[in-house]
Write a protein that holds these residues in place. Structure first.
Motif, mmCIF file in Angstrom:
data_model
loop_
_atom_site.group_PDB
_atom_site.id
_atom_site.type_symbol
_atom_site.label_atom_id
_atom_site.label_comp_id
_atom_site.label_asym_id
_atom_site.label_seq_id
_atom_site.Cartn_x
_atom_site.Cartn_y
_atom_site.Cartn_z
ATOM 1 N N LEU A 4 0.534 -1.274 -0.491
ATOM 2 C CA LEU A 4 -0.149 -0.034 0.436
ATOM 3 C C LEU A 4 0.529 1.113 -0.210
ATOM 4 N N VAL A 5 0.220 2.594 -0.396
ATOM 5 C CA VAL A 5 1.197 3.116 -0.957
ATOM 6 C C VAL A 5 0.265 4.707 -0.349
ATOM 7 N N GLU A 6 0.975 5.576 0.094
ATOM 8 C CA GLU A 6 -0.327 6.780 0.149
ATOM 9 C C GLU A 6 0.378 7.918 -0.530
ATOM 10 N N SER A 7 -0.152 8.749 -0.743
ATOM 11 C CA SER A 7 0.005 10.279 -1.334
ATOM 12 C C SER A 7 -1.134 11.299 -1.266
ATOM 13 N N GLY A 8 -0.884 12.139 -1.222
ATOM 14 C CA GLY A 8 -1.841 13.915 -0.988
ATOM 15 C C GLY A 8 -1.606 14.420 0.406
ATOM 16 N N GLY A 9 -1.087 13.975 1.399
ATOM 17 C CA GLY A 9 -0.845 14.450 2.722
ATOM 18 C C GLY A 9 0.207 15.696 2.440
ATOM 19 N N GLY A 10 0.046 17.107 3.843
ATOM 20 C CA GLY A 10 0.830 18.109 3.709
ATOM 21 C C GLY A 10 0.152 19.218 4.656
ATOM 22 N N LEU A 11 0.786 19.994 4.718
ATOM 23 C CA LEU A 11 0.351 21.097 5.654
ATOM 24 C C LEU A 11 -0.949 21.992 5.000
ATOM 25 N N VAL A 12 -1.753 22.284 5.990
ATOM 26 C CA VAL A 12 -2.667 22.902 5.474
ATOM 27 C C VAL A 12 -3.701 23.856 6.774
ATOM 28 N N GLN A 13 -4.162 24.942 6.461
ATOM 29 C CA GLN A 13 -4.678 25.358 7.648
ATOM 30 C C GLN A 13 -6.078 25.031 7.580
ATOM 31 N N PRO A 14 -6.328 25.222 9.134
ATOM 32 C CA PRO A 14 -8.130 24.892 9.275
ATOM 33 C C PRO A 14 -9.116 25.477 8.587
ATOM 34 N N GLY A 15 -9.898 24.527 8.322
ATOM 35 C CA GLY A 15 -10.895 25.013 7.189
ATOM 36 C C GLY A 15 -10.745 24.831 6.262
ATOM 37 N N ILE A 102 -5.460 -10.931 6.724
ATOM 38 C CA ILE A 102 -5.267 -9.727 7.232
ATOM 39 C C ILE A 102 -5.281 -8.347 7.152
ATOM 40 N N ASN A 103 -4.487 -8.042 8.435
ATOM 41 C CA ASN A 103 -4.654 -6.925 7.802
ATOM 42 C C ASN A 103 -3.357 -5.786 7.323
ATOM 43 N N ASN A 104 -3.345 -5.246 6.303
ATOM 44 C CA ASN A 104 -1.695 -4.476 6.186
ATOM 45 C C ASN A 104 -2.107 -3.035 5.538
ATOM 46 N N TRP A 105 -1.217 -2.911 6.114
ATOM 47 C CA TRP A 105 -0.327 -0.998 6.057
ATOM 48 C C TRP A 105 0.473 0.179 5.412
ATOM 49 N N GLY A 106 -0.089 0.638 4.848
ATOM 50 C CA GLY A 106 0.722 1.161 4.593
ATOM 51 C C GLY A 106 2.130 2.447 5.241
ATOM 52 N N LYS A 107 2.994 2.504 4.993
ATOM 53 C CA LYS A 107 3.874 3.462 5.508
ATOM 54 C C LYS A 107 3.256 4.775 6.452
ATOM 55 N N GLY A 108 2.178 5.312 5.998
ATOM 56 C CA GLY A 108 1.698 6.088 6.640
ATOM 57 C C GLY A 108 1.985 7.612 5.828
ATOM 58 N N THR A 109 1.627 9.165 5.369
ATOM 59 C CA THR A 109 1.560 9.738 5.042
ATOM 60 C C THR A 109 0.977 11.136 6.435
ATOM 61 N N LEU A 110 1.567 11.989 6.686
ATOM 62 C CA LEU A 110 1.201 13.249 7.573
ATOM 63 C C LEU A 110 0.260 14.333 6.925
ATOM 64 N N VAL A 111 -0.513 14.452 7.838
ATOM 65 C CA VAL A 111 -1.492 15.692 7.487
ATOM 66 C C VAL A 111 -0.842 16.419 9.087
#
Length: 115
Positions: A4-15, A102-111
């Motif tokens: 599993l490969v995630e994408s799309g995380g990042g820094l965003v302002q409230p709202g 089995i539960n498979n996991w990606g490495k994660g993406t920071l939001v």
């Protein structure tokens, strides 16, 4: 085994909004349940949203009405549209696929939701 490969995380302002995407690969026949979990610093990993192969969805109470999960079974992808983000949504978001018992996991993406 499922990768599993995630994408799309990042820094965003409230709202603001972000969209996470996750692609599954490997020798896959049909994945049962796919979804996203998150883990904030000092807290346990928690379910955010999940969707079955038949399209049934389940959301954490804290994100209902703000987040929408969608899935493409043909492509083995799952997306999470996050709107009206709050600082408390800040976490590492993990893609999850339940396959072969089995539960498979990606490495994660920071939001990060912050001014």
């Amino acid at each position: 085994q499922v990768q599993l490969v995630e994408s799309g995380g990042g820094l965003v302002q409230p709202g603001g909004s972000l969209r996470l995407s996750c692609a599954a690969s490997g020798s896959i026949f049909r994945i049962d349940r796919m979804g996203y979990y998150r883990q904030a610093p000092g807290k346990q990993r928690e379910l955010v949203a999940e969707v079955t192969g038949g399209g049934s969805t389940n959301y954490a109470d804290s994100v209902k009405g703000r987040f929408t999960i969608s899935r493409d079974n043909a492509k083995n992808t799952v997306d999470l549209q996050m709107n009206s983000l709050k600082p408390e949504d800040t976490a590492v978001y993990y893609c999850n696929a339940f396959y072969g018992g089995i539960n498979n996991w990606g490495k994660g993406t920071l939001v990060t939701v912050s001014t």
